[in-house]
Design a protein around this motif. Structure first.
Motif, mmCIF file in Angstrom:
data_model
loop_
_atom_site.group_PDB
_atom_site.id
_atom_site.type_symbol
_atom_site.label_atom_id
_atom_site.label_comp_id
_atom_site.label_asym_id
_atom_site.label_seq_id
_atom_site.Cartn_x
_atom_site.Cartn_y
_atom_site.Cartn_z
ATOM 1 N N LYS A 66 1.009 -1.238 -0.231
ATOM 2 C CA LYS A 66 -0.210 0.025 -0.145
ATOM 3 C C LYS A 66 0.799 0.821 0.310
ATOM 4 O O LYS A 66 2.594 1.784 0.454
ATOM 5 N N MET A 67 0.498 2.169 -0.520
ATOM 6 C CA MET A 67 1.160 3.380 -0.545
ATOM 7 C C MET A 67 1.656 3.965 1.093
ATOM 8 O O MET A 67 2.986 4.202 1.173
ATOM 9 N N TRP A 68 1.093 3.612 1.671
ATOM 10 C CA TRP A 68 1.934 3.944 3.148
ATOM 11 C C TRP A 68 2.169 3.277 3.393
ATOM 12 O O TRP A 68 3.526 4.287 3.452
ATOM 13 N N GLN A 69 2.783 2.616 3.067
ATOM 14 C CA GLN A 69 4.058 1.172 3.206
ATOM 15 C C GLN A 69 5.189 2.105 2.633
ATOM 16 O O GLN A 69 5.605 1.718 2.638
ATOM 17 N N CYS A 70 5.076 2.256 1.638
ATOM 18 C CA CYS A 70 6.052 2.450 0.752
ATOM 19 C C CYS A 70 6.345 4.462 1.745
ATOM 20 O O CYS A 70 7.758 4.349 1.728
ATOM 21 N N GLU A 71 5.661 5.012 1.931
ATOM 22 C CA GLU A 71 6.044 6.146 2.256
ATOM 23 C C GLU A 71 6.296 6.593 4.165
ATOM 24 O O GLU A 71 7.498 6.836 3.929
ATOM 25 N N ARG A 72 6.419 4.930 4.332
ATOM 26 C CA ARG A 72 6.676 4.950 5.902
ATOM 27 C C ARG A 72 8.159 4.397 6.001
ATOM 28 O O ARG A 72 9.451 4.676 6.190
ATOM 29 N N CYS A 73 8.180 3.619 4.364
ATOM 30 C CA CYS A 73 10.174 3.422 4.762
ATOM 31 C C CYS A 73 10.290 4.696 4.093
ATOM 32 O O CYS A 73 11.798 4.825 4.583
ATOM 33 N N HIS A 74 10.379 5.026 2.617
ATOM 34 C CA HIS A 74 10.575 6.533 1.938
ATOM 35 C C HIS A 74 11.457 7.465 3.160
ATOM 36 O O HIS A 74 12.123 7.361 3.663
ATOM 37 N N ALA A 75 10.437 7.624 4.304
ATOM 38 C CA ALA A 75 10.274 8.413 5.563
ATOM 39 C C ALA A 75 11.603 8.151 6.670
ATOM 40 O O ALA A 75 12.836 8.666 6.958
ATOM 41 N N GLN A 76 11.516 6.791 6.856
ATOM 42 C CA GLN A 76 12.334 5.857 7.345
ATOM 43 C C GLN A 76 13.770 5.915 7.404
ATOM 44 O O GLN A 76 14.538 5.958 8.307
ATOM 45 N N ASN A 77 14.194 6.043 6.140
ATOM 46 C CA ASN A 77 15.418 5.736 4.914
ATOM 47 C C ASN A 77 15.663 7.369 4.352
ATOM 48 O O ASN A 77 17.241 6.579 3.570
ATOM 49 N N GLY A 78 14.916 8.226 4.894
ATOM 50 C CA GLY A 78 15.828 8.900 3.750
ATOM 51 C C GLY A 78 15.885 9.739 2.632
ATOM 52 O O GLY A 78 15.828 10.495 1.786
ATOM 53 N N ALA A 79 14.299 9.460 1.964
ATOM 54 C CA ALA A 79 14.051 9.152 0.422
ATOM 55 C C ALA A 79 13.457 10.306 0.660
ATOM 56 O O ALA A 79 12.392 10.350 1.494
ATOM 57 N N SER A 80 13.188 10.613 -0.662
ATOM 58 C CA SER A 80 11.398 11.962 -0.811
ATOM 59 C C SER A 80 10.738 11.027 -0.835
ATOM 60 O O SER A 80 10.712 9.985 -1.736
ATOM 61 N N ASN A 81 9.551 11.361 -0.412
ATOM 62 C CA ASN A 81 8.001 10.776 -0.417
ATOM 63 C C ASN A 81 7.761 11.824 -1.944
ATOM 64 O O ASN A 81 6.154 11.661 -1.954
ATOM 65 N N ALA A 82 8.140 13.238 -2.258
ATOM 66 C CA ALA A 82 7.737 13.623 -3.417
ATOM 67 C C ALA A 82 6.247 12.809 -4.280
ATOM 68 O O ALA A 82 7.094 11.650 -4.492
ATOM 69 N N CYS A 83 5.385 13.337 -4.790
ATOM 70 C CA CYS A 83 5.118 11.634 -5.522
ATOM 71 C C CYS A 83 5.193 12.115 -6.688
ATOM 72 O O CYS A 83 5.309 10.962 -7.486
#
Length: 187
Positions: A165-182
Motif C-alpha cells: 500500500k502507498m502508506w507502506q512505501c511512504e513510511r519506508c521512504h521517511a525512515q530511510n531518508g528518501a523523498s516522498n514527493a509524488c
C-alpha cells in the motif's frame, strides 16, 4: 408504587445501552471476520512451485530467474522457455514438476502465475533502486517456501491482498531518508 416506577425507569435506560453494545460487538465481528471473507477470494497457484528446492537444494540465486531490464525495472517472472532450460524433462519425483513439463513445457504454454505484488498502473517502482533491501521487507518472503502461500484476490480491484500500500512505501521512504514527493513514484 414509586419504588417500582424508579426500577422500571432504570431498566428502560439500561436496555438501549446493552442493545448498543451487542450491536457494536456484532458489527466489529462482521467487519473483521465477515467483510474480508466477502471481499477476497482465495486462489492457489496453478502449480506448486518450491523456491526452497531451487535456492537451498540447487544453490540457485534469485537473479538466475528474476532479472532487471536496462531501465532498472523488474523483468517479471521467468518464462516457460527459461524454466525449460533445466526442466525440458522431468528431473525428480515431484508430480507438480511432471505436470509443469507435460502441460506447459511440452505444450509451449506460459504458466498463469498469480502475482502477489502486482503494481498499479499509476505507480512506477524501480526494483534496481531497492535491490539492497531484502525481498521479504516489501512483500511475501516466498524464497523460503516449499509451497506458495494462498493468493487472496480483492474481488473489486483484482489486486492481491498482499500488494504493498502507498502508506507502506511512504513510511519506508521517511525512515530511510528518501523523498516522498509524488513524482518519485507517480510518473
Amino acid at each position: 408504587m414509586e419504588g417500582k416506577k424508579v426500577a422500571k425507569t432504570k431498566s428502560c435506560a439500561v436496555l438501549p445501552f446493552v442493545t448498543f453494545i451487542v450491536g457494536f460487538v456484532g458489527a466489529l465481528v462482521l467487519g473483521w471476520w465477515g467483510f474480508p471473507k466477502v471481499l477476497y477470494s482465495e486462489k492457489a497457484q496453478p502449480i506448486r512451485f518450491s523456491h526452497k528446492i531451487h535456492v537451498e537444494d540447487q544453490g540457485m540465486d534469485c537473479e538466475q530467474c528474476h532479472s532487471f531490464r536496462e531501465d532498472g525495472s523488474y523483468a517479471g517472472l521467468p518464462t516457460t522457455e527459461q524454466c525449460a532450460e533445466c526442466h525440458s524433462e522431468v528431473m525428480g519425483e515431484d508430480p507438480e514438476e511432471q505436470k509443469f513439463v507435460e502441460e506447459y513445457v511440452n505444450q509451449e504454454r506460459e504458466v498463469g502465475w498469480l502475482v502477489y505484488q502486482k503494481q498499479p498502473d499509476n505507480a512506477y517502482f524501480s526494483h534496481i533502486a531497492h535491490q539492497d533491501f531484502e525481498c521479504g521487507e516489501c512483500h511475501l518472503d516466498v524464497a523460503n517456501t516449499d509451497t506458495p502461500p494462498v493468493f487472496y484476490e480483492n474481488k473489486l480491484s483484482g489486486y492481491s491482498k498482499n500488494t504493498m500500500k502507498m502508506w507502506q512505501c511512504e513510511r519506508c521512504h521517511a525512515q530511510n531518508g528518501a523523498s516522498n514527493a509524488c513524482y518519485i513514484c507517480h510518473k
